[in-house]
Design a protein around this motif. Structure first.
Motif, mmCIF file in Angstrom:
data_model
loop_
_atom_site.group_PDB
_atom_site.id
_atom_site.type_symbol
_atom_site.label_atom_id
_atom_site.label_comp_id
_atom_site.label_asym_id
_atom_site.label_seq_id
_atom_site.Cartn_x
_atom_site.Cartn_y
_atom_site.Cartn_z
ATOM 1 N N GLY A 25 0.792 -1.223 0.000
ATOM 2 C CA GLY A 25 0.000 0.000 0.000
ATOM 3 C C GLY A 25 0.821 1.268 0.000
ATOM 4 N N THR A 26 2.067 1.186 -0.408
ATOM 5 C CA THR A 26 2.943 2.364 -0.449
ATOM 6 C C THR A 26 3.444 2.560 -1.874
ATOM 7 N N SER A 27 3.833 3.757 -2.148
ATOM 8 C CA SER A 27 4.490 4.064 -3.417
ATOM 9 C C SER A 27 5.868 4.636 -3.112
ATOM 10 N N ILE A 28 6.757 4.444 -4.039
ATOM 11 C CA ILE A 28 8.135 4.902 -3.847
ATOM 12 C C ILE A 28 8.418 6.013 -4.854
ATOM 13 N N SER A 29 8.982 7.097 -4.359
ATOM 14 C CA SER A 29 9.411 8.214 -5.211
ATOM 15 C C SER A 29 10.705 8.765 -4.646
ATOM 16 N N TRP A 30 11.316 9.637 -5.416
ATOM 17 C CA TRP A 30 12.576 10.206 -4.937
ATOM 18 C C TRP A 30 12.379 11.014 -3.668
ATOM 19 N N LEU A 31 11.167 11.537 -3.423
ATOM 20 C CA LEU A 31 10.947 12.332 -2.220
ATOM 21 C C LEU A 31 11.046 11.475 -0.960
ATOM 22 N N ASN A 32 10.352 10.313 -0.931
ATOM 23 C CA ASN A 32 10.431 9.504 0.293
ATOM 24 C C ASN A 32 11.697 8.651 0.340
ATOM 25 N N MET A 33 12.527 8.728 -0.712
ATOM 26 C CA MET A 33 13.844 8.078 -0.695
ATOM 27 C C MET A 33 14.976 9.102 -0.616
ATOM 28 N N TRP A 34 14.624 10.370 -0.485
ATOM 29 C CA TRP A 34 15.595 11.459 -0.620
ATOM 30 C C TRP A 34 16.759 11.308 0.356
ATOM 31 N N ARG A 35 16.495 10.829 1.544
ATOM 32 C CA ARG A 35 17.552 10.761 2.560
ATOM 33 C C ARG A 35 18.619 9.727 2.221
ATOM 34 N N TYR A 36 18.365 8.897 1.195
ATOM 35 C CA TYR A 36 19.362 7.918 0.768
ATOM 36 C C TYR A 36 20.123 8.367 -0.481
ATOM 37 N N ALA A 37 19.848 9.555 -0.957
ATOM 38 C CA ALA A 37 20.517 10.036 -2.165
ATOM 39 C C ALA A 37 22.030 10.109 -1.953
ATOM 40 N N ASP A 38 22.756 9.897 -3.018
ATOM 41 C CA ASP A 38 24.221 9.967 -2.972
ATOM 42 C C ASP A 38 24.639 11.429 -3.117
ATOM 43 N N VAL A 39 25.168 12.018 -2.036
ATOM 44 C CA VAL A 39 25.561 13.431 -2.052
ATOM 45 C C VAL A 39 27.085 13.585 -2.018
ATOM 46 N N SER A 40 27.802 12.514 -2.328
ATOM 47 C CA SER A 40 29.265 12.555 -2.201
ATOM 48 C C SER A 40 29.920 13.489 -3.203
ATOM 49 N N THR A 41 29.281 13.724 -4.347
ATOM 50 C CA THR A 41 29.920 14.532 -5.394
ATOM 51 C C THR A 41 28.968 15.594 -5.927
ATOM 52 N N THR A 42 28.210 16.216 -5.056
ATOM 53 C CA THR A 42 27.240 17.203 -5.522
ATOM 54 C C THR A 42 27.904 18.553 -5.765
ATOM 55 N N ARG A 43 27.211 19.358 -6.527
ATOM 56 C CA ARG A 43 27.764 20.619 -7.022
ATOM 57 C C ARG A 43 27.879 21.665 -5.917
ATOM 58 N N ASN A 44 26.830 21.820 -5.120
ATOM 59 C CA ASN A 44 26.843 22.784 -4.014
ATOM 60 C C ASN A 44 26.800 21.999 -2.706
ATOM 61 N N ASN A 45 27.890 21.291 -2.428
ATOM 62 C CA ASN A 45 27.924 20.352 -1.317
ATOM 63 C C ASN A 45 28.208 21.089 -0.013
ATOM 64 N N GLY A 46 27.257 20.995 0.919
ATOM 65 C CA GLY A 46 27.436 21.644 2.218
ATOM 66 C C GLY A 46 27.236 20.694 3.378
ATOM 67 N N TRP A 47 27.419 19.400 3.142
ATOM 68 C CA TRP A 47 27.121 18.407 4.162
ATOM 69 C C TRP A 47 28.187 18.319 5.256
ATOM 70 N N ASP A 48 29.316 18.973 5.070
ATOM 71 C CA ASP A 48 30.338 18.986 6.130
ATOM 72 C C ASP A 48 30.149 20.164 7.080
ATOM 73 N N GLY A 49 29.237 21.064 6.747
ATOM 74 C CA GLY A 49 29.037 22.249 7.581
ATOM 75 C C GLY A 49 27.731 22.201 8.341
ATOM 76 N N ASN A 50 27.273 23.361 8.713
ATOM 77 C CA ASN A 50 26.032 23.482 9.474
ATOM 78 C C ASN A 50 24.898 23.939 8.565
ATOM 79 N N ILE A 51 23.682 23.549 8.900
ATOM 80 C CA ILE A 51 22.494 23.920 8.153
ATOM 81 C C ILE A 51 21.847 25.128 8.833
ATOM 82 N N VAL A 52 21.411 26.082 8.028
ATOM 83 C CA VAL A 52 20.795 27.294 8.579
ATOM 84 C C VAL A 52 19.423 27.499 7.941
#
Length: 703
Positions: A259-286
């Motif tokens: 009874g569930t559907s899968i989309s990039w939104l509910n899978m977003w937290r598993y996205a590969d962000v290792s080589t993103t263009r505006n990568n800010g995962w080593d810092g703080n979120i504001v």
């Protein structure tokens, strides 16, 4: 009778010398990638579903905005190739590059990232020593020399390896690693930590994006203020229960419907962000606390610092030393006053081009769009400081008959046995994961070959994975969307590597004829003819790929060595005036370097490319007005013969054969063979063009 022996003079002179050189090529060639920091907005339909994602400032520069005023200044484009005026040959409008750059640089949201991967320094230090003895025998009828040359070469190269990783043009950071998706549906792994939503029926975008389980995520349960968030520890490999149940049901509809559907939104937290263009995962979120929160993006939040990890370069260095001993013997024998025989045997060397000695590699990754094919056009170019010089053992025998003062007939036989020739090998293979390189690595170290070991991994554990944007990681029409076979989940790359070939031989005969007809009366005495014909039989030695040793490189004729080549010139010269009409032609031959791609014709993109034989007619003339003034005319390529290359397959997987599988067939390599021997068609045109006829009119004045 008294006899006094006379000294026999054979050695005429002795030469020796030394030469030390130092050559440095320093290339500072930074290119730049221009990106927009504008947050990407998601456009929704009336039901709240994301339907379109327009880009930021860069993607809003449309071609019509930067078109050159006036368009293409021709009305007969491609007509000389036989193409009629139609929609494919009209409406071509070049861009205005100056205006395009101004649009980029004047946009406050544009960020410039330098790419150092083309910068390099190469030093070549050489020491050369030689000696040569000149001699004659038989009263000077036999002359010649014998010598030896020793060369030592030291090479030191510095530069960069570089990678241009895949990220779609928008900034949502929603690329998915297909190998990780396999883990997320593997129920033998522990469950991933469940996300916490303020409203499970309508999760907010920041809750979907930031609750990662790879050590870069945040526990957002305290609300939208990031100051109250805490870091989520790296959980390691784990499975997502909802994704695993959905995947199982898609493969077996007899199972209970989750009874569930899968989309990039509910899978977003598993996205590969290792080589993103505006990568800010080593810092703080504001978060400014005022911008309304959204369910389909997290643009209200930003990192306090970002790094472009889509484009990376890292230092590479290498050194190499080699020595060469090069003997030679040259003999000339005067058979008579009109006839001369010549014999030469030697060993020669030719160094690789200095730009091929740079270290490192360059990688370009393309995205996966649910095709089922692991080859998405991603590519790697590998350079090679360890290249050895081309060595050639040469034998030349010739006979020349000067049957009058201005005429000659000649015949020559030659043989070359070459080794270590420089070539660019091309093969499709897998790579080791290069997303997080911390130490210098050579191109050869990243090659990864699939093995038939009876497991789903096939020796590809630790590969560079296929990476898909949004829902293309589990696209419905993808035949491999739930495959566990790493051959389907790892990315295949077209690898081009500069290497030394094993060897090749060329054997040939050359015939020559030159004569001026000065015995003719009047102005006809200025007539003359020069003609030459060369036959060459050549072949590469059988060799195995250095990229994938399971593959054998073809034993084709040597590149740019046509079997037949010929030229003929008819000329007239008298009283300072001259006219020359020259024709030259060749038969088909293997392409050496394809300058469109930098690849070699022998191993070009799982096939080979060939030059079609062609002829060329040129005219030159000059008229001497007086001792001080001469007029000249040149007409180059009078017949406007076209240039054409064509393609043959070596290992394209396009030939369908029976197989014991679900569809009853599989595709195997289509090996066509050598078109010069009639094994393959010559009809698959790769390039075809004309350059037109060039006319030059000049005047030479001396005073």
């Amino acid at each position: 009778m008294n006899y006094k022996p006379q000294p026999i003079k054979t050695l005429r002179s002795f030469e020796f010398g030394a030469k030390v050189t130092k050559r440095t090529k320093d290339v500072d060639n930074q290119t730049y990638q221009f990106n927009s920091v504008t947050a990407t907005e998601v456009v929704e339909d009336e039901f709240g579903n994301p339907v379109a994602i327009p880009g930021g400032a860069l993607l809003d520069i449309r071609a019509n905005l930067i078109a050159r005023e006036g368009g293409l200044p021709y009305d007969d484009f491609m007509e000389s190739l036989g193409y009629a005026r139609n929609e494919a040959t009209t409406g071509w409008t070049p861009v205005d590059p100056v205006y395009a750059v101004s649009l980029l640089l004047d946009d406050e949201n544009t960020v410039r990232t330098p790419n150092d991967s083309e910068s390099r320094i190469t030093d070549i230090d050489t020491q050369a020593y030689y000696f040569k003895t000149n001699f004659d025998l038989f009263d000077g009828r036999l002359t010649g020399n014998i010598g030896m040359r020793y060369v030592k070469t030291d090479i030191a190269a510095e530069g960069y390896s570089g990678a241009d990783f895949w990220q779609n043009s928008e900034t949502l950071e929603r690329e998915f690693d297909r190998v990780m998706l396999r883990d997320l549906r593997d129920t033998s792994l522990p469950e991933c930590q469940a996300p916490v939503y303020s409203d499970p029926n309508q999760p907010l975008g920041y809750e979907e994006k930031y609750q990662r389980v790879d050590g870069q995520g945040w526990d957002t349960s305290s609300g939208p203020d990031p100051s109250g968030w805490t870091q989520i520890a790296d959980q390691g490999p784990c499975h997502d229960p909802a994704f695993a149940q959905w995947a199982a049901f898609q493969q077996d509809p007899s199972l209970p419907d989750p009874g569930t559907s899968i989309s990039w939104l509910n899978m977003w937290r598993y996205a590969d962000v290792s080589t993103t263009r505006n990568n800010g995962w080593d810092g703080n979120i504001v978060y400014d606390g005022t911008t309304p929160l959204a369910t389909v993006n997290a643009n209200q939040f930003s990192a306090d610092s970002t790094t472009n990890r889509e484009l990376q370069s890292f230092r590479a260095t290498d050194t190499h030393t080699y020595t060469n001993w090069l003997p030679s013997l040259n003999l000339n024998y005067a058979i008579s006053d009109e006839m001369i025989g010549r014999f030469s045997i030697s060993k020669t060397m030719t160094r690789p081009e200095i730009d091929q000695l740079r270290p490192g590699f360059q990688l370009t990754e393309n995205g996966y769009w649910g095709s089922g094919n692991p080859n998405t056009g991603s590519r790697v170019s590998m350079y090679n400081t360890q290249l050895e010089p081309l060595e050639s053992n040469n034998l030349d025998v010739s006979f020349e008959w000067y049957f009058n003062e201005t005429s000659m007939l000649s015949v020559a036989v030659f043989h070359k046995d070459m080794s270590n020739f420089t070539t660019v090998e091309n093969a499709v293979t897998y790579l080791k994961d290069v997303r997080n390189i911390e130490t210098p690595v050579s191109g050869s170290e990243i090659i990864l070959l699939a093995e038939d070991d009876g497991t789903d991994d096939h020796g590809l554990d630790g590969c560079m994975p296929l990476r898909a944007t949004a829902d293309y990681g589990w696209w419905p029409s993808d035949p491999t969307r739930f495959s566990n076979d790493l051959r389907d989940l790892c990315a295949q790359y077209s690898v081009s590597k500069v290497v030394n070939g094993k060897g090749a031989q060329i054997t040939g005969v050359e015939l020559g004829y030159v004569q001026t007809y000065d015995f003719l009366p009047g102005f006809l005495s200025g007539l003359g003819v020069s003609a030459n014909y060369t036959y060459q039989d050549s072949q590469y030695d059988p060799d195995r790929s250095t990229i994938d040793p399971s593959k054998t490189l073809p034993s084709f004729p040597v590149a740019d060595t046509p079997e037949h080549s010929y030229n003929a010139t008819v000329f007239w010269e008298q009283d300072g005036h001259q006219i020359r009409l020259a024709y030259r032609g060749t038969s088909d031959s293997l392409v050496g370097t394809d300058y469109n791609t930098g690849l070699q014709g022998r191993t070009w993109n799982q096939g080979s490319i060939w030059n079609e034989g062609r002829g060329n007619l040129d005219l030159s003339a000059s008229y001497k007005l007086n001792d001080n003034v001469t007029f000249s005319l040149q007409a180059i390529n009078l017949l406007d013969d076209e240039f054409r290359t064509y393609f043959t397959s070596r290992e394209l997987q396009v030939e369908r054969v029976f197989a014991d599988n679900d569809v009853g067939y599989q595709f195997v390599a289509f090996e066509e063979g050598n078109p010069l021997e009639g094994d393959a068609t010559r009809s698959r045109t790769y390039t075809r063009y004309k350059v037109g006829t060039t006319y030059r009119l000049g005047v030479n004045v001396t005073f």
